[in-house]
Design an enzyme around this catalytic site. Structure first.
Site, PDB file in Angstrom:
ATOM      1  N   ASP A 135       0.831  -1.207   0.000  1.00 14.91           N
ATOM      2  CA  ASP A 135       0.000   0.000   0.000  1.00 14.91           C
ATOM      3  C   ASP A 135       0.868   1.260   0.000  1.00 14.91           C
ATOM      4  OD1 ASP A 135      -1.911   1.922   0.388  1.00 14.91           O
ATOM      5  OD2 ASP A 135      -2.885   0.923   2.076  1.00 14.91           O
ATOM      6  N   GLY A 156      -5.297   3.681  -7.757  1.00 17.36           N
ATOM      7  CA  GLY A 156      -5.534   3.947  -9.180  1.00 17.36           C
ATOM      8  C   GLY A 156      -4.619   4.991  -9.803  1.00 17.36           C
ATOM      9  N   ASP A 174     -10.703   4.279  -1.342  1.00 16.55           N
ATOM     10  CA  ASP A 174     -11.328   3.293  -0.455  1.00 16.55           C
ATOM     11  C   ASP A 174     -12.854   3.271  -0.580  1.00 16.55           C
ATOM     12  OD1 ASP A 174      -8.725   3.219   0.318  1.00 16.55           O
ATOM     13  OD2 ASP A 174      -9.150   3.246   2.471  1.00 16.55           O
TER      14      ASP A 174
HETATM   15  C1  GLA Z   1      -5.538   2.446   2.716  1.00 16.74           C
HETATM   16  C2  GLA Z   1      -6.073   1.300   1.875  1.00 16.74           C
HETATM   17  C3  GLA Z   1      -7.094   0.516   2.680  1.00 16.74           C
HETATM   18  C4  GLA Z   1      -6.464   0.009   3.974  1.00 16.74           C
HETATM   19  C5  GLA Z   1      -5.874   1.161   4.756  1.00 16.74           C
HETATM   20  C6  GLA Z   1      -5.064   0.696   5.942  1.00 16.74           C
HETATM   21  O1  GLA Z   1      -6.530   3.386   3.005  1.00 16.74           O
HETATM   22  O2  GLA Z   1      -6.622   1.774   0.694  1.00 16.74           O
HETATM   23  O3  GLA Z   1      -7.601  -0.556   1.914  1.00 16.74           O
HETATM   24  O4  GLA Z   1      -5.487  -0.939   3.657  1.00 16.74           O
HETATM   25  O5  GLA Z   1      -5.005   1.942   3.946  1.00 16.74           O
HETATM   26  O6  GLA Z   1      -4.499   1.735   6.663  1.00 16.74           O
END
Ligand code: GLA
Length: 428
Positions: free
Chosen positions: A245, A287, A308
């Site tokens: 991430d 994205g 999200d």
């Molecule tokens: C981002 C991701 C989420 C989740 C959070 C965790 O917002 O997009 O899916 O993994 O981090 O902190």
């Protein structure tokens, strides 16, 4: 598509939770994908998903020689062969009510996730309130609820298992790595290897999460400058899936060029390729830079296409229907990821509540994600599902559309205002 209502307009009646999924019969029915990718000479684990009254006697014809099937549990384990190629296996399951057979082709090569990954992730329910006990409970519930018989496989830990930066909290604070630079867990995860062993013993797989930056989205230790060590650690712990991430990486390159967006993902790919384990690789960067155009090129098995998701019609429908136009980039081993499911009890914290999607919106959500060949990651508390939620997640015909071996994501073939028709070809 909610229309504004005036005060005296009649309110629509509350939607009923209509059950549309037929009950599984007493005779065996084998579910799950018919193709399965693995790399040569790597540890292998697969539990045959199968409904029907227990005891069931499992068998498999044509298994490569270093794979063994436990006829009682239906768990296949061992190592894949050295030789690349397609191994055509016939799975069977028999009980007092009948026998079922299903082809299962193990393709030993470079590609994992030949069908979209299916499992559970801790984020949409627990957020940072996740701990080892909740992960064990999720695995137990995956089995006890019967979800495991319909192809659900992964139990994925999201953010917040590492040590948090700049925190005095005795539970999540403290040293973040050992003297050798190896990642440490926080006190909510006292023994990661014992946890992965526990999940694997049930024939399930387990996933983890980290950021290429110095910290994760929630401010926990990231992999920055420790990538190879971390990949080795994930393999040593026994993880089968990594969500990577972006978040803290924004502090390294605040205004990334396209090349800089690709770089950390390509680098972790190389690190994962060097460890003795098949690890499905999930890119999460919301994205940026039209990741669908290059996610496969940097070695991702899936990539988030948007920000999200939340449990509202606006969020779910704009993400889901917004996938139109990305279909050409999806296929076996590389999937567009419109984010995790928001049916059942969610809450991103210790406080859970029922999804704000209405029953029909939830049916739309699961149907659309199946059409879209999306990874299916359940986001609710598996230990507390009502019959409606369970039925949404165990409709074998719907799941079979998602898992179709052609791997063609649906496209929008017609639109008139808010009416749309979506379609996808299936192998048969
Ligand atoms: C981002 C991701 C989420 C989740 C959070 C965790 O917002 O997009 O899916 O993994 O981090 O902190």
């Amino acid at each position: 598509g909610e229309k504004p209502r005036t005060i005296d307009a009649p309110q629509p009646p509350a939607e009923e939770k209509v059950i549309l999924t037929p009950k599984p019969g007493p005779q065996p029915r084998i579910n799950g994908p018919t193709v399965y990718g693995a790399r040569p000479r790597r540890p292998f684990l697969y539990r045959i998903p199968c409904t029907g009254t227990r005891p069931i006697q499992f068998a498999a014809v044509g298994l490569p020689k270093d794979l063994r099937l436990n006829p009682v549990t239906g768990i296949i384990e061992g190592r894949t062969p050295v030789e690349r190629g397609e191994y055509s296996v016939i799975l069977s399951a028999a009980n007092a009510h009948g026998t079922a057979k299903r082809p299962f082709k193990i393709i030993v090569g470079d590609t994992l996730a030949l069908t979209p990954p299916m499992g559970w992730n801790s984020w949409n329910c627990w957020g940072c309130a996740v701990d080892e006990k909740k992960i064990r409970e999720a695995a137990d519930s995956m089995v006890a609820s019967g979800l495991i018989h319909h192809g659900w496989q992964y139990i994925n830990i999201d953010d917040c298992w590492m040590v948090r930066l700049n925190s005095d909290d005795p539970i999540v604070g403290g040293p973040r790595r050992d003297e050798a630079g190896r990642l440490l867990t926080n006190k909510r995860f006292p023994d990661m290897k014992a946890l992965t062993d526990y999940v694997h013993a049930q024939g399930l797989k387990i996933g983890t999460y980290i950021s290429p930056g110095p910290w994760t989205c929630a401010g926990y230790e990231g992999s920055w400058q420790h990538e190879q060590l971390d990949a080795r650690q994930f393999a040593a712990w026994g993880f089968d899936y990594l969500k990577y991430d972006w978040c803290g990486y924004g502090s390294i390159v605040p205004n990334p060029t396209l090349e800089q967006m690709k770089e950390p993902y390509r680098f972790m790919r190389m690190c994962l390729d060097r460890v003795d384990r098949d690890i499905v690789y999930s890119l999460c960067q919301y994205g940026m830079g039209n990741v669908w155009e290059w996610g496969a090129e940097v070695g991702g098995n899936l990539w988030r296409t948007t920000g999200d998701i939340h449990d509202s019609w606006n969020s779910m429908s704009s993400i889901g229907f917004g996938q139109a136009g990305t279909e050409q980039y999806a296929g076996p081993g590389h999937w567009n990821d419109p984010d995790m499911l928001v049916v059942g009890k969610v809450g991103w914290s210790a406080n859970l509540r029922p999804s704000n999607l209405t029953p029909n919106e939830q049916v739309t959500h699961i149907t659309l994600w199946s059409l879209l060949a999306s990874p299916l990651l359940i986001g609710c508390d598996l230990s507390d599902m009502d019959q409606f939620t369970l039925d949404l997640l165990t409709n074998d015909e719907v799941i079979e559309v998602n898992q179709d071996m052609l791997g063609k994501q649906a496209s929008r073939v017609w639109k008139d205002g808010e009416l749309e028709v979506w379609a996808r070809p299936l192998w048969d």
